[in-house]
Design an enzyme around this catalytic site. Structure first.
Site, PDB file in Angstrom:
ATOM      1  CG  LEU A  12      -2.259   1.122   1.637  1.00 28.62           C
ATOM      2  CD1 LEU A  12      -2.905   1.578   0.028  1.00 28.62           C
ATOM      3  CD2 LEU A  12      -2.517   1.046   2.710  1.00 28.62           C
TER       4      LEU A  12
ATOM      5  CG  HIS B 227      -5.344  -3.460   0.260  1.00 27.54           C
ATOM      6  ND1 HIS B 227      -5.500  -4.524   1.164  1.00 27.54           N
ATOM      7  CD2 HIS B 227      -5.376  -3.030   1.553  1.00 27.54           C
ATOM      8  CE1 HIS B 227      -5.806  -4.554   2.485  1.00 27.54           C
ATOM      9  NE2 HIS B 227      -5.023  -3.062   2.608  1.00 27.54           N
TER      10      HIS B 227
ATOM     11  CE  LYS C   9      -1.155  -4.454   1.673  1.00 27.98           C
ATOM     12  NZ  LYS C   9      -2.082  -3.962   2.775  1.00 27.98           N
TER      13      LYS C   9
ATOM     14  CG  ASP D 209      17.275 -13.651  -7.365  1.00 28.62           C
ATOM     15  OD1 ASP D 209      17.459 -12.329  -7.862  1.00 28.62           O
ATOM     16  OD2 ASP D 209      17.932 -13.846  -6.237  1.00 28.62           O
TER      17      ASP D 209
END
Length: 502
Positions: A84, A177, A179, A184
């Site tokens: 966010l 929103h 996350k 890698d």
């Protein structure tokens, strides 16, 4: 074309019919295999089969923070971050410094292969004089060829609304929103943002998938696709759209949503096609004695402003089909279930244990102005739901719990699914959705469903769920009679009008 379609269909069915498929086997205490319960998820989203031993549940904010820093420092090809916002304190600066160090090392190796992509929300990331943008500008200025910062702007904040809604409240219209923190071929899926409280005393959930290239590739492409439809941050702090992309609030609303939906679904459909083609190879590896892939990872995406509601479809069916011999643990930092989710919980046969924040661990507790009344609104919503549970005589099946922890706040969300006769969950949902109206209708969300037969991973999930619920007390009728549960009349009156915005 017809032959290709037949081959594609057979490849799709192969993992569901093969004797070696882990979802076909039957876990102890269960009369049916996991396939019978959960194979349908692959009808909607990509399905990645991975060894359960590569998935680790992180327990604390500090473990999450340290894991990110360590993996950024050792990244060689890519760092992909979706959140966010990024805070502006010393802990956040330390994280930025880790990125700078990794980019500098990459340049010194004369390869400069490391690429860093950051996706944040435009409104939240631009709030105030010092903000997420100012934190990242030095990286853009020093490493313009290796660094990308994208700022998603909801298409619903436009015109007069965009001019009138104050800066602090404009994010209520809709935000980015997701996350995801990717290094890698490893990644962390979480509900946590990138600010100091999420690194110290704000309880969330975090799952680390180590060396899972196909899953990492998918989320790198997903974040990249959302980045493509977002505003691009330039080294001089200006923003612009990529060439050929529709502007989210200056362009036509329908045109933006259609083009954005097409871009996101390209990623989803491409991943499903790749997984179907890889399935036979995966099965042969299992038969040849290589590492056993006993776990499935299903990415669930919800972007209602763009016409994408895959997470909603899967979550609804999970809630609806939870049978009477199952137990579902569901938690949300902000208890504000949609009407549909409430109806499904109240109408299902399974036992439900729902964990929410007590008023003092609500993220808005003690806030100034109108925001300070938000915990009261959540108390009111919880009381209404509890009253409905009692009215329907469901209190023996649906239990509400409140999380307590001095000097901490609670932001954990997700679901654990226990089949009959099992003392450990075989499925979990983990990621950014809160199961509320905003998650379903306003924001851009992503989580994963993990279905596993791996004993160690099931144990980790059970311990995680137990750790959260051990710090809770069960809600009863007397709970809402306590002095700290008093809800002002004006809060009760406005809650129905504003509950779809928080």
């Amino acid at each position: 074309m017809a032959q290709a379609h037949i081959v594609s269909s057979l490849l799709l069915l192969a993992p569901l019919l093969a004797d070696t498929d882990p979802l076909v086997s039957r876990p102890p205490g269960s009369t049916e295999g996991l396939q019978a319960h959960f194979h349908w998820i692959a009808d909607h989203v990509p399905a990645f089969r991975v060894p359960g031993g590569r998935i680790h549940i992180l327990q604390s904010p500090d473990e999450f923070y340290q894991a990110m820093k360590a993996r950024i420092k050792t990244a060689r090809s890519r760092v992909v971050i979706a959140s966010l916002y990024l805070g502006t304190g010393p802990l956040e600066q330390d994280l930025v410094d880790c990125i700078e160090e990794a980019l500098r090392c990459s340049q010194e190796e004369a390869a400069a292969d490391l690429k860093v992509s950051v996706l944040l929300d435009y409104t939240r990331g631009s709030r105030g004089k010092n903000n997420s943008r100012t934190m990242l500008l030095p990286l853009l200025q020093h490493f313009p060829e290796q660094m990308r910062v994208s700022l998603y702007h909801t298409p619903d904040l436009r015109g007069l609304l965009r001019l009138l809604v104050p800066e602090r409240f404009n994010e209520t219209i809709g935000v980015q929103h997701i996350k995801v923190y990717l290094f890698d071929n490893s990644l962390i899926i979480s509900g946590a943002n990138l600010s100091d409280s999420y690194f110290t005393n704000r309880q969330d959930r975090y799952v680390l998938l180590e060396d899972c290239q196909e899953v990492a590739d998918f989320f790198a492409e997903l974040v990249g696709a959302v980045g493509d439809i977002s505003l691009q941050l330039a080294p001089d702090d200006s923003v612009h759209m990529m060439e050929g992309m529709v502007h989210p609030y200056k362009g036509n609303r329908v045109d933006f949503s259609n083009s954005a939906q097409q871009r996101i679904m390209e990623v989803m459909n491409s991943a499903r096609t790749r997984q179907h083609m890889l399935e036979l190879d995966s099965m042969s590896k299992v038969e040849s004695g290589e590492e056993h892939s006993d776990t499935w990872v299903f990415p669930l995406v919800q972007m209602k402003p763009l016409g994408i509601q895959l997470d909603e479809v899967v979550t609804q069916r999970l809630l609806r089909e939870a049978d009477g011999d199952s137990t579902v643990y569901l938690t949300s930092g902000y208890f504000n279930l949609t009407r549909t989710y409430m109806r499904l919980v109240l109408g299902a046969a399974a036992d439900y244990r729902i964990l929410m924040a007590s008023p003092e661990v609500n993220g808005f507790f003690g806030a100034k102005g109108v925001a300070g009344a938000i915990p009261e609104a959540y108390i009111h919503l919880a009381h209404q739901f509890y009253s409905k549970v009692c009215e329907l005589g469901q209190q023996d099946r649906v239990h509400l719990h409140e999380y307590h922890r001095p000097d901490w706040t609670f932001h954990a969300k997700g679901l654990w699914y226990y089949l009959e006769g099992n003392d450990r969950p075989c499925l979990t949902l983990i990621g950014s959705p809160n199961f509320g109206y905003r998650s379903v209708h306003r924001d851009i969300e992503a989580q994963i469903a993990i279905v596993t037969e791996n004993d160690e991973l099931q144990t980790q999930l059970q311990q995680e769920q137990d750790m959260l619920y051990q710090r809770s007390t069960e809600v009863s009728g007397s709970t809402f009679k306590q002095p700290n549960r008093y809800v002002k009349l004006w809060v009760k009156l406005v809650t129905p009008l504003i509950k779809n915005f928080f």
